[in-house]
Every structure is written in C-alpha cells, then in structure tokens.
Design an enzyme around this catalytic site. Structure first.
Site, mmCIF file in Angstrom:
data_model
loop_
_atom_site.group_PDB
_atom_site.id
_atom_site.type_symbol
_atom_site.label_atom_id
_atom_site.label_comp_id
_atom_site.label_asym_id
_atom_site.label_seq_id
_atom_site.Cartn_x
_atom_site.Cartn_y
_atom_site.Cartn_z
ATOM 1 N N GLU A 1 1.549 -6.694 11.561
ATOM 2 C CA GLU A 1 1.144 -6.568 10.170
ATOM 3 C C GLU A 1 2.204 -5.885 9.303
ATOM 4 O OE1 GLU A 1 -1.661 -2.773 9.435
ATOM 5 O OE2 GLU A 1 -2.462 -4.173 10.906
ATOM 6 N N GLU B 1 -4.706 -4.002 19.162
ATOM 7 C CA GLU B 1 -3.763 -4.208 18.061
ATOM 8 C C GLU B 1 -2.780 -3.054 17.953
ATOM 9 O OE1 GLU B 1 -4.125 -4.070 13.185
ATOM 10 O OE2 GLU B 1 -5.850 -4.709 14.386
ATOM 11 N N GLU C 1 -8.525 -10.916 10.041
ATOM 12 C CA GLU C 1 -9.118 -9.638 9.655
ATOM 13 C C GLU C 1 -9.797 -9.769 8.301
ATOM 14 O OE1 GLU C 1 -7.882 -4.923 9.196
ATOM 15 O OE2 GLU C 1 -6.316 -6.456 9.184
ATOM 16 N N ARG D 1 -14.328 -5.208 15.272
ATOM 17 C CA ARG D 1 -13.385 -4.184 15.713
ATOM 18 C C ARG D 1 -14.126 -2.868 15.813
ATOM 19 N NH1 ARG D 1 -8.390 -1.779 12.183
ATOM 20 N NH2 ARG D 1 -10.002 -0.262 11.648
ATOM 21 N N ASP E 1 -7.963 -1.256 17.484
ATOM 22 C CA ASP E 1 -6.655 -0.999 16.877
ATOM 23 C C ASP E 1 -6.139 0.355 17.338
ATOM 24 O OD1 ASP E 1 -4.417 -0.758 15.282
ATOM 25 O OD2 ASP E 1 -5.435 -1.252 13.408
ATOM 26 N N TYR F 1 -7.965 8.443 11.610
ATOM 27 C CA TYR F 1 -7.730 7.291 10.743
ATOM 28 C C TYR F 1 -8.613 6.119 11.165
ATOM 29 C CZ TYR F 1 -5.175 3.618 8.271
ATOM 30 O OH TYR F 1 -4.836 2.579 7.451
ATOM 31 N N HIS G 1 -3.154 1.521 16.288
ATOM 32 C CA HIS G 1 -2.400 2.078 15.164
ATOM 33 C C HIS G 1 -1.028 2.627 15.547
ATOM 34 C CE1 HIS G 1 -6.561 2.376 13.251
ATOM 35 N NE2 HIS G 1 -5.861 1.596 12.436
ATOM 36 N N ARG H 1 0.289 -10.894 13.759
ATOM 37 C CA ARG H 1 -0.564 -10.358 12.701
ATOM 38 C C ARG H 1 0.088 -10.362 11.320
ATOM 39 N NH1 ARG H 1 -4.915 -8.223 11.950
ATOM 40 N NH2 ARG H 1 -4.207 -6.106 11.479
ATOM 41 N N ASP I 1 -6.309 -3.282 1.531
ATOM 42 C CA ASP I 1 -5.121 -3.013 0.716
ATOM 43 C C ASP I 1 -4.413 -4.306 0.315
ATOM 44 O OD1 ASP I 1 -4.067 -3.713 3.145
ATOM 45 O OD2 ASP I 1 -2.847 -1.919 3.414
ATOM 46 N N HIS J 1 -3.297 -9.883 9.286
ATOM 47 C CA HIS J 1 -3.750 -8.669 8.616
ATOM 48 C C HIS J 1 -4.572 -9.065 7.389
ATOM 49 C CE1 HIS J 1 -3.575 -4.574 7.131
ATOM 50 N NE2 HIS J 1 -2.881 -4.920 6.065
ATOM 51 N N ASN K 1 0.817 -1.208 0.000
ATOM 52 C CA ASN K 1 0.000 0.000 0.000
ATOM 53 C C ASN K 1 0.856 1.265 0.000
ATOM 54 O OD1 ASN K 1 -2.091 1.795 0.212
ATOM 55 N ND2 ASN K 1 -2.801 1.097 2.207
ATOM 56 N N TRP L 1 0.815 7.079 12.744
ATOM 57 C CA TRP L 1 -0.569 7.261 12.320
ATOM 58 C C TRP L 1 -1.489 6.267 12.999
ATOM 59 C CZ3 TRP L 1 -2.442 2.928 9.917
ATOM 60 C CH2 TRP L 1 -1.516 2.037 9.339
ATOM 61 N N HIS M 1 -15.157 -4.355 10.583
ATOM 62 C CA HIS M 1 -14.622 -3.069 11.016
ATOM 63 C C HIS M 1 -15.757 -2.076 11.235
ATOM 64 C CE1 HIS M 1 -11.209 -5.075 9.229
ATOM 65 N NE2 HIS M 1 -10.398 -4.173 9.715
#
Length: 404
Positions: free
Chosen positions: A264, A238, A341, A148, A212, A160, A214, A285, A318, A314, A38, A404, A123
């Site tokens: 991931e 996560e 996921e 999630r 998550d 995000y 992130h 992950r 993407d 993961h 990605n 992020w 999600h």
C-alpha cells in the site's frame, strides 16, 4: 478533439482531509481524481497547482497514456509518493472524462466486468476480545464475506487500528502533531493467535479472516506470526515487515504458508517487480491513488497476473470516494482480483461527494453511471476547511522510534 481548459485543486476535510483535482474540457465535461496523501496532503496540492496543472492546459483530454508519460518522464524527478499521487489524480480525472464522453462506466472501457461484484473486507476491532467478537458479528450481520480482525494488546495504552467510540469507522490521524504510542512486539506476538482462535471458535470458517501487522515485525518475527496463525486459515497477513527490504519476504516464506500481502505504500511497478516476479507475496496492495492512477495500476496487476499474484488494493478512509470508486472499476475488470479493502468514510463525506457504488451480500459494484460514478460539490467542500492531522508515531519501551 476536446482540450483541457481548466485544472483546479480543492482541499477539504469532511471528517478527513482530501485533495481533489477537477479537470474541465473545452466541451464542458468535467472529471475528478483523488490526490490525497495522508498527512502530506498540502504537498500534493502544491505539486499539482504549482507544477502539474499549468502543463495540462491545452492538452487533448482523450490522450490518457500520453499525458501519463508526459507527466512522469517530463518531470525528470520520478516516482515517490507526492509525484505519483499527483499523476494518479490526473489519470483518474481523464478516465472519468472519457467515460462521461462515451456514456459508459469506466469498467466498461477497461474491457467490461469479469465478475458480478467486488469482495470487500470490513475492519473489526476491539479493546478487548469480547468487543472484537461483537464487532466481527456486526460485519458478518451486514453481509460481509471477509473481515479484518485487530485487537488492542493487553498492557499497551494505545494500539493503532482501534476504532474510537461506537462509530462504524475510525480516524487514526488524530492530532495537529503526531500522537506517540508505546509498542511491545513480544506481547503482540503472544496475543494475536489467542484472539484469532476466539474468532474462529465463535464464527467458524465460513468467511475470510485477515490481519494487518502494520510493518511492525522483523522477518523472523513475521515468520513466527504466520506459523502461529496457520490453524486459523488466514486470507492474508498484511504488511508483516517493512517492505524496503524485499528479500526479507523470502525468509518469511521459508517459515509459514500463511498468505502475505504488501504494497500500500508502493508507488510504481518498479517497487512491486521483485516481490511479484519472485513470488514472495500472494497479494499486491497498491492503490489507484498512490500508484499513478488507473493506467499504471493496471500494468502492476497485469504483471502480477503472470506470476499468480492476486490484487488486494488499499482502500482505507484516507482515500477519498473518488479513489475508492476508481479502484472498484479496476477490480471489476481484472482477472486476478483477490480482495478490496473497504473502510467507510467519516460522516460528512456525503455532502461533498455523491457516489453511485452499491453494496449487496458482501459485494461492491461501482454502479453504471458514466465515468467513475462520483461527483464533487465545490460549495459543500468549502464548508470543511483543511485541518492538519498526523498519524501516530510508535516507540518501543526503551524510547526508540519503531514502525507504526
């Protein structure tokens, strides 16, 4: 023995950019693998076209492990996301070919199914807590056994992980240059327990609840988050902290019993080794398309099994349908499976990829079509040209760049 006579790379964007490798053997059998990274898709496409594909011509297609070692050790420059994503595409394409030649789905070649299906999580998100609760209800109503939950933090303009509009999926890579967002860790840590409490109060404990972080937190902040979420019996949190500092997970462990999931962005078994062997995580992950394909992912999962760590691959949008299908075959066959996921792909993917997986009562099955069960339409792919897109960049309120 059939040899590889063609290796072709396709870049297409049916709602999201995907890189697909297609191998063809001297017997006319084709196999595909996902080479999507990605935001750096063209780097992997170039690595394949310019460096990997020429070396594959003439190789015996059934020698999967040999070709994996050849590509990994022969390049001298090892590991890294570009290299391992390219190797993964080759590996999955070869497993796809082997399954088609044998007339069997890949999970049968991996030893057969050890479960009836693969538990996947959806999600759910919302810009407000009521919106999040409505979204959780939508997933539970569709039969998901795990969800999630993410909600926009009050006072922040963008966060995000939020779905845009009323669609069933979201596209976080949204600009020809990175979108910049402002982040406030304190506000986040205060807010998350309140909406997890609201989810449990409304829906109870009859499903698995995930979250998550992130990579946004320091180890002690992650410990605080995990502690605050313990009453809500999380399946995992996560990516609580950047995984470069793996010893940090020991500090998190000292402060919370909430299960931890990470990996991931890992590319190899050596990225995972310390966390697994020291039992600093509960779920690994790593994904089939970023960690060297089916062959290498199975080694990671076998190591994890020895230490009581379960899988949680993961599976965001993407990763192309070829990657998700390959993951399902591995998930179905490993004894220490934990969770998979599942993010539905953007509309348009079904014109390029024909899939055979099925979703019933919260469980995914890859189907019984020989190979990985996904076919690629080159003509359809040509109708969706590449679009440069980036994930957002986060800054703290003082302007400094943040995870992020």
């Amino acid at each position: 023995m059939a040899t590889i006579v063609a290796a072709e790379v396709f870049v297409t964007s049916p709602g999201r950019n995907y890189v697909t490798l297609r191998l063809t053997t001297s017997d006319g059998v084709t196999g595909i693998g996902d080479a999507t990274l990605n935001g750096r898709e063209l780097s992997v496409a170039s690595y394949l076209r310019d460096h990997v594909c020429p070396t594959l011509i003439g190789q015996e297609a059934d020698r999967i492990e040999h070709i994996w070692q050849y590509l990994y050790k022969g390049a001298y420059w090892r590991r890294g996301p570009v290299t391992m994503t390219a190797i993964a595409a080759v590996d999955v394409a070869l497993w796809d070919i082997k399954g088609k030649v044998a007339g069997l789905p890949v999970y049968q070649l991996l030893g057969g199914a050890v479960r009836d299906g693969v538990t996947v999580y959806g999600h759910a998100s919302g810009n407000t807590v009521p919106q999040l609760l409505d979204d959780v209800q939508r997933f539970l109503g569709r039969g998901f056994r795990a969800v999630r939950a993410q909600a926009a933090v009050p006072g922040l303009e963008r966060v995000y992980g939020m779905r845009k509009g009323d669609g069933v999926t979201y596209e976080p890579a949204d600009g020809a240059l990175p979108t910049e967002e402002v982040w406030d860790t304190g506000a986040y840590l205060d807010f998350v327990p309140t909406y997890m409490a609201a989810v449990r109060e409304k829906f109870g404990y009859g499903f698995q609840l995930l979250h998550d972080a992130h990579h946004r937190l320091s180890p002690i902040e992650a410990g605080r988050l995990g502690k605050s979420l313990e009453p809500y019996r999380m399946f995992w949190i996560e990516d609580p902290t950047p995984a470069e500092d793996q010893e940090a997970f020991r500090l998190i462990r000292q402060h919370t019993t909430t299960p931890l999931a990470v990996g991931e962005i890992f590319n190899s078994i050596w990225d995972c080794q310390y966390l697994i062997t020291n039992r600093l995580i509960d779920y690994i992950r790593t994904s089939v398309s970023h960690a060297g394909g089916i062959s290498h992912l199975r080694k990671i999962f076998s190591l994890a099994e020895l230490y009581g760590v379960r899988t949680g691959s993961h599976g965001a949008g993407d990763l192309s349908p070829a990657s998700f299908a390959a993951a399902l075959h591995v998930d179905l066959s490993v004894p220490n499976f934990g969770m998979q996921e599942y993010m539905e792909h953007m509309p348009g993917y079904e014109e390029v990829f024909t899939t055979s997986w099925r979703f019933e009562d919260g469980l995914m099955h890859p189907g019984d079509r020989p190979g990985i069960g996904v076919e690629f339409d080159e003509q359809a792919a040509a109708r969706f040209p590449y679009e440069r897109k980036y994930l957002p960049v986060n800054r703290l309120r003082d302007g400094s760049v943040h995870d992020w």
